[in-house]
Design an enzyme around this catalytic site. Structure first.
Site: not given
Ligand code: PLP
Length: 410
Positions: A124, A195, A220-221, A369
């Protein structure tokens, strides 16, 4: 258990009743829980009370009376079992990106003399941005070693302080074997920072047993904490007392209300706090965990795997020759809880699906997705979604010019 027609599978689903506990978009098939989890029925009631009684009536007194001040740790303890963590190892606070910065800074302090941060080249992107900024702002002279996901195990040596890994890849849903990676890293004295945004809530995690040192993830996922829900941090218990983080704000202090001139961190995981927490969002997340925490994690995972297998089987049967390719691992044990399909006009295809009541999302450059949140997605939803996809592709419906219009959030 999950064999036969979609209706037969739904009839045998031990989690079927859980769907009723969610508020879902009416007449839509919601396959975007990997992006924003659906609304649990526990949340509105809790927020109503928090707003009217705790904020309206209790006002500032609620920091103590309603234990608002304890919420980041309390919600962390409530989340801990879903992560395979112990009480005191998890804190709910800030955004995942901010938490990554804090933990990367902490990891670099824990490994003096090692100057490399290993990071996945195709992970990411925000995680990569944060890793680059942590290395350059917090530890000048440090550098990133960016490696392909498939080569991670070869990237460890005595120069590496920490490796930043995505347990489940945000595009393909490929899942790394956590225990094996942790063992390889530990053999070289490398700290692991996971992560787990795309696995937490959709499968049982075993951060402690697998030997993970540090972890972050989104609320939030699949955890259904709500839009912009605070994220979480995990720190292996033994590391907590020595952990120093770069954002030394007052709420991470040993005694915030002593207003001392010098910073002294809290003795526990609270040392990862920085500023005032978003209480309403924390309480929404806590209410969501009341529902999610009561589910059998093995049943959740079994259904997630079965939904993914069923999706792939339907897509292969229905969409053969229509230009889609399965971009997720076929073996369920190597996957998270979403299925990605590759198509040359993926953005337009997703817009056409959304217009027909199938809500998934798109990721650059060519991925559709479909998030299969096992708490509320049915096998019949998967079947209808794939039928709709077949119809769109067979008719070339994605070529309608209105589906080319790019939204700010895709
Ligand atoms: C794998 C991953 N890491 C980090 C993030 C970023 O999260 P945040 O907006 O809380 O910083 C996301 C956002 O979708 C994500 O999918």
């Amino acid at each position: 258990m999950f064999t036969g027609s979609a209706a037969e599978r739904d009839a045998r689903d031990p989690l079927a009743g859980v769907r009723e506990r969610f508020v879902l978009p009416r007449d839509q098939i919601y396959l975007a829980g990997n992006s924003l989890g659906a609304l649990p029925d526990t949340v509105a009631v809790r927020l109503e009370r928090a707003v009217r009684e705790e904020w309206g009536e209790g006002a500032v007194r609620s920091w103590n009376r309603a234990d608002w001040i304890g919420a980041p740790r309390r919600v962390g303890d409530r989340l801990a079992p879903l992560l395979g963590a112990r009480p005191g190892e998890v804190l709910v606070c800030d955004a995942t990106s901010v938490n990554l910065f804090k933990l990367l800074g902490a990891a670099l302090r824990l490994r003096p003399g090692r100057e490399v941060v290993v990071c996945e080249g195709d992970g990411f992107p925000s995680d990569g941005y944060i890793a680059a900024s942590a290395a350059s702002w917090l530890a000048p002279g440090h550098r990133l070693r960016t490696v392909p996901r498939a080569k991670l195990l070869d990237a460890f040596d005595r120069d590496v302080a920490v490796v930043l890994l995505h347990h489940v890849d945000y595009r393909s849903a490929h899942r790394l074997p956590m225990t094996e990676v942790c063992e390889a890293a530990r053999a070289h004295g490398v700290l692991t920072l996971w992560d787990v945004s795309h696995s937490a809530g959709a499968m049982p995690l075993e951060l402690g047993r697998a030997g993970a040192d540090l972890a972050v993830g989104c609320g939030y996922k699949y955890l259904c904490g709500g839009p912009g829900a605070p994220a979480f941090v995990y720190v292996r218990g033994e590391l907590v007392p020595a952990l120093e983080q770069p954002l030394q704000g007052w709420l991470g202090h040993r005694a915030p209300f002593a207003f001392e001139a010098d910073y002294e961190p809290a003795s526990g995981i609270e040392r990862l706090l920085c500023g005032t927490p978003p209480i309403l969002s924390l309480l929404a997340f806590e209410a969501a965990l009341e529902l999610l925490g009561a589910l059998d994690p093995l049943a959740v995972r079994a259904k997630s795997e079965a939904l993914g297998d069923f999706f792939i089987a339907c897509a292969e049967r229905e969409c053969a020759g229509l230009g889609v390719e399965i971009a997720s691992p076929r073996a369920a044990r190597e996957r998270g809880s979403q299925i990605a399909l590759r198509h040359a006009e993926a953005y337009e295809v997703m817009q056409a699906l959304i217009a027909r009541g199938v809500i998934g999302d798109f990721r650059e450059p060519d991925l559709l997705r479909f998030g299969l949140a096992p708490h509320y997605v049915r096998f019949s939803d998967v079947e209808r979604a794939v039928h709709t996809l077949r119809d769109v592709l067979a008719q070339g419906a994605q070529r309608d010019p209105r589906y080319r219009q790019r939204n700010r959030v895709v």
